[in-house]
Design an enzyme around this catalytic site. Structure first.
Site, short mmCIF file in Angstrom:
data_model
loop_
_atom_site.label_atom_id
_atom_site.label_comp_id
_atom_site.label_asym_id
_atom_site.label_seq_id
_atom_site.Cartn_x
_atom_site.Cartn_y
_atom_site.Cartn_z
CG ASP A 10 35.83 53.10 98.42
OD1 ASP A 10 36.76 53.86 98.11
OD2 ASP A 10 35.33 53.07 99.57
CG LEU A 11 41.56 50.58 100.15
CD1 LEU A 11 41.84 49.09 99.91
CD2 LEU A 11 42.86 51.37 100.06
CG ASP A 12 40.23 54.19 102.82
OD1 ASP A 12 41.00 53.50 103.48
OD2 ASP A 12 40.60 55.12 102.07
CB THR A 18 40.89 52.52 106.65
OG1 THR A 18 40.01 52.55 105.53
CG2 THR A 18 42.03 51.57 106.38
CE LYS A 46 32.01 56.34 106.41
NZ LYS A 46 30.92 55.35 106.54
CB SER A 115 40.87 53.97 96.63
OG SER A 115 41.12 54.68 97.83
CB ALA A 116 39.68 59.36 97.26
CE LYS A 146 36.09 57.02 94.99
NZ LYS A 146 36.20 55.92 95.96
CD GLU A 170 32.71 54.56 96.86
OE1 GLU A 170 32.49 54.70 98.06
OE2 GLU A 170 33.73 54.98 96.31
CG ASP A 171 32.68 53.28 102.51
OD1 ASP A 171 33.29 53.66 101.49
OD2 ASP A 171 33.02 53.61 103.67
C1 BG6 Z 1 39.07 57.85 100.87
C2 BG6 Z 1 38.56 57.95 102.28
O1 BG6 Z 1 39.07 56.50 100.47
O2 BG6 Z 1 40.39 58.36 100.77
C3 BG6 Z 1 38.67 59.40 102.76
O3 BG6 Z 1 37.20 57.54 102.31
C4 BG6 Z 1 40.10 59.89 102.60
O4 BG6 Z 1 38.26 59.44 104.11
C5 BG6 Z 1 40.53 59.72 101.16
O5 BG6 Z 1 40.19 61.26 102.98
C6 BG6 Z 1 41.98 60.13 100.96
O6 BG6 Z 1 42.77 59.21 101.69
P1 BG6 Z 1 44.30 59.40 102.03
O7 BG6 Z 1 44.70 58.04 102.56
O8 BG6 Z 1 45.00 59.74 100.75
O9 BG6 Z 1 44.41 60.48 103.04
MG MG Z 2 35.22 54.31 101.13
#
Ligand code: BG6
Ligand code: MG
Length: 225
Positions: A10-12, A18, A46, A115-116, A146, A170-171
């Site tokens: 996962d990224l964030d 972030t 998240k 990542s989402a 997710k 994943e967090d």
């Molecule tokens: C996820 C974050 O990685 O991405 C969420 O944990 C976030 O908080 C989602 O809403 C979508 O991110 P973005 O950058 O497309 O708004």
């Molecule tokens: Mg995350």
């Protein structure tokens, strides 16, 4: 003892810090619509897409909005968020990430992003990791947020491995659920009481190395780091 073929990150909140920027931007939207919002509630956002996150905030106040109105909020949220993250540098990479990636590469374990976030390409570029991952699946390529496993299943497929040959890091509660629903082992990054469905939970990636991965993948008993 065997090793997984790949790790899907996962990224964030796993690779880059972030989470505070997302929280600041969502809090501004929650204040705009008059909804109480704190860091505990933020755990539920998240891993969740922008649109679903705004719908969740509105649901906390039983507020009904059209999809167009929801989209307008998410655009404003994203403007605040992008303004904060655009000044990110490699110093914002979380502890242990670079070292773990180096160890994976040295052991021929493929790495991917799952990542989402639609901001994934921007973030990876800011922190200098845009050329590091073999496969990147992000919010621009998925239709199901997710805890649906789509993002990780696509990652495994593009890597050319079966889901059970991949380990996810994943967090997010939703992200851990997605990994498990996809049939993957999952290392939670955060607090064990929050990420109780993960196979093991670590504070950060300084606790993870190849032996750790071997033990996890071989179903050996692991102790919390
Ligand atoms: C996820 C974050 O990685 O991405 C969420 O944990 C976030 O908080 C989602 O809403 C979508 O991110 P973005 O950058 O497309 O708004
Ligand atoms: Mg995350």
């Amino acid at each position: 003892m065997s090793l997984p073929k790949a790790c899907i990150f996962d990224l964030d909140g796993v690779i880059v810090d972030t989470v505070p920027a997302h929280y600041t931007a969502w809090k501004a939207m929650a204040e705009e619509v008059g909804v109480d919002f704190d860091e505990k509630e933020n755990e539920n956002l998240k891993g969740v897409s922008r649109f679903e996150s705004m719908k969740h905030i509105l649901s906390l106040g039983n507020i009904e909005k059209t999809d167009d109105e929801v989209n307008a909020y998410t655009e404003r949220k994203n403007a605040i968020y992008v303004d904060i993250i655009s000044s990110m540098t490699p110093a914002d990479i979380l502890p242990g990430v670079v070292e773990f990636i180096d160890k994976l590469k040295a052991n021929n374990i493929a790495i991917a992003i799952g990542s989402a976030s639609k901001n994934t390409p921007v973030i990876l570029k800011c922190v200098g990791l845009d050329k590091v991952f073999k496969v990147i699946v992000d919010g621009n390529q998925i239709t199901k947020s997710k805890p649906n496993p789509e993002v990780f299943l696509k990652g495994a497929e593009q890597l050319g491995f079966a889901p059970d040959e991949c380990v996810v890091l994943e967090d997010a509660i939703s992200g851990v659920k997605a990994a498990k629903a996809g049939g993957m082992k999952c290392i939670g990054v955060g607090h064990p009481e929050v990420l109780s469905e993960a196979d093991i939970v670590v504070d950060d990636l300084t606790s993870v190395d190849i032996d750790f991965l071997k033990a996890l993948y071989s179903n050996e008993e692991l102790h919390q780091a």
